[in-house]
Design a protein around this motif. Structure first.
Motif, PDB file in Angstrom:
ATOM      1  N   UNK A  49       0.832  -1.201   0.000  1.00 29.51           N
ATOM      2  CA  UNK A  49       0.000   0.000   0.000  1.00 29.51           C
ATOM      3  C   UNK A  49       0.868   1.252   0.000  1.00 29.51           C
ATOM      4  N   UNK A  50       2.075   1.141   0.585  1.00 28.84           N
ATOM      5  CA  UNK A  50       2.973   2.283   0.680  1.00 28.84           C
ATOM      6  C   UNK A  50       4.416   1.818   0.666  1.00 28.84           C
ATOM      7  N   UNK A  51       5.281   2.627   0.051  1.00 30.46           N
ATOM      8  CA  UNK A  51       6.716   2.361   0.035  1.00 30.46           C
ATOM      9  C   UNK A  51       7.408   3.432   0.862  1.00 30.46           C
ATOM     10  N   UNK A  52       8.210   2.994   1.844  1.00 31.87           N
ATOM     11  CA  UNK A  52       9.020   3.903   2.645  1.00 31.87           C
ATOM     12  C   UNK A  52      10.375   3.980   1.956  1.00 31.87           C
ATOM     13  N   UNK A  53      10.694   5.144   1.359  1.00 31.69           N
ATOM     14  CA  UNK A  53      11.789   5.250   0.393  1.00 31.69           C
ATOM     15  C   UNK A  53      12.928   6.139   0.876  1.00 31.69           C
ATOM     16  N   UNK A  76       1.273   2.297  -5.444  1.00 30.82           N
ATOM     17  CA  UNK A  76       1.175   2.561  -4.005  1.00 30.82           C
ATOM     18  C   UNK A  76       1.620   3.986  -3.711  1.00 30.82           C
ATOM     19  N   UNK A  77       1.314   4.454  -2.524  1.00 29.61           N
ATOM     20  CA  UNK A  77       1.825   5.745  -2.072  1.00 29.61           C
ATOM     21  C   UNK A  77       3.311   5.588  -1.747  1.00 29.61           C
ATOM     22  N   UNK A  78       4.028   6.711  -1.750  1.00 31.00           N
ATOM     23  CA  UNK A  78       5.449   6.699  -1.409  1.00 31.00           C
ATOM     24  C   UNK A  78       5.714   7.766  -0.355  1.00 31.00           C
ATOM     25  N   UNK A  79       6.371   7.365   0.726  1.00 32.26           N
ATOM     26  CA  UNK A  79       6.808   8.289   1.766  1.00 32.26           C
ATOM     27  C   UNK A  79       8.330   8.290   1.764  1.00 32.26           C
ATOM     28  N   UNK A  80       8.924   9.428   1.438  1.00 27.75           N
ATOM     29  CA  UNK A  80      10.377   9.538   1.399  1.00 27.75           C
ATOM     30  C   UNK A  80      10.896   9.795   2.807  1.00 27.75           C
ATOM     31  N   UNK A  81      11.866   8.991   3.208  1.00 24.95           N
ATOM     32  CA  UNK A  81      12.466   9.105   4.537  1.00 24.95           C
ATOM     33  C   UNK A  81      13.970   9.242   4.356  1.00 24.95           C
TER      34      UNK A  81
END
Length: 219
Positions: A49-53, A76-81
């Motif tokens: 559902x989401x990629x922590x990138x 999926x959504x992407x959250x850049x970390x």
């Protein structure tokens, strides 16, 4: 259950993120990737559902990986970390389609809440990043004070706290509300104001004088 893919070229960082997110009752890490190319391949394979990138990775950096992932069907959504608090990374990540940008020094609770927020289709930015973006937007954004009249007193309180960079969980604590109730208020604020997402709501809160640059709680 929110399915998460963790992409980071540092094994210890991946392990830590996986353990932290896996401890949340509603989050499940379904795959890991050590570089951007693997992140794209794993996204196709496990359909999170989401990629922590992460951004700086071998073979393919996180920005280009985000662009390719967001171009996939049912992306999926992407959250850049990242550890790098640089404007160019922020702008490139958002242009690539990332739904959020958070620094790695964020508390575990804030990170988990950010994953939930972005997975639900909303946007979120690290408070320090938000403040710099606000300072730019305020010089060009038009004002629309009439829109505030559409909000109830409670919705205006919620909008103010969004502007301060507060997460849904933090807003719930501040206002002594259930987190589900806060989510409903946030949705109503966005609907009534016609704002696209949480980031736009932060900008609007500053425009309307609900929050002032340099004086926002956690922002």
């Amino acid at each position: 259950m929110i399915r998460v893919l963790v992409a980071d070229d540092h094994a210890l960082a991946r392990m830590g993120l996986t353990a932290m997110l896996g401890a949340q009752p509603d989050l499940e890490v379904v795959a890991e990737a050590a570089d951007g190319l693997a992140a794209v391949e794993e996204t196709r394979r496990v359909r999170p559902h989401i990629v922590l990138m992460d951004i700086r990775m071998p073979r393919l950096d996180g920005i280009e990986a985000t662009r390719r992932i967001r171009a996939l069907p049912d992306a999926p959504a992407v959250l850049v970390l990242t550890t790098f608090d640089l404007d160019q990374y922020v702008y490139d990540a958002l242009r690539a389609g990332a739904g959020g940008f958070l620094l790695k020094d964020a508390p575990p609770g804030r990170l988990a809440e950010a994953v939930r927020t972005v997975a639900e289709g909303h946007s979120i930015l690290a408070p320090t990043v938000t403040r710099r973006l606000i300072e730019r937007f305020l010089t060009i954004a038009p004002r629309d004070t009439e829109v505030l009249a559409r909000l109830t007193d409670r919705e205006r309180e919620v909008l103010t706290l969004i502007g301060q960079g507060r997460s849904n969980a933090e807003i719930a604590t501040d206002l002594l509300l259930a987190e589900g109730t806060v989510k409903t208020h946030v949705s109503r604020v966005l609907m009534k104001t016609g704002l696209r997402d949480r980031v736009a709501a932060v900008v609007f809160a500053y425009e309307q004088g609900l929050v002032r640059v340099g004086s926002a709680g956690n922002a």
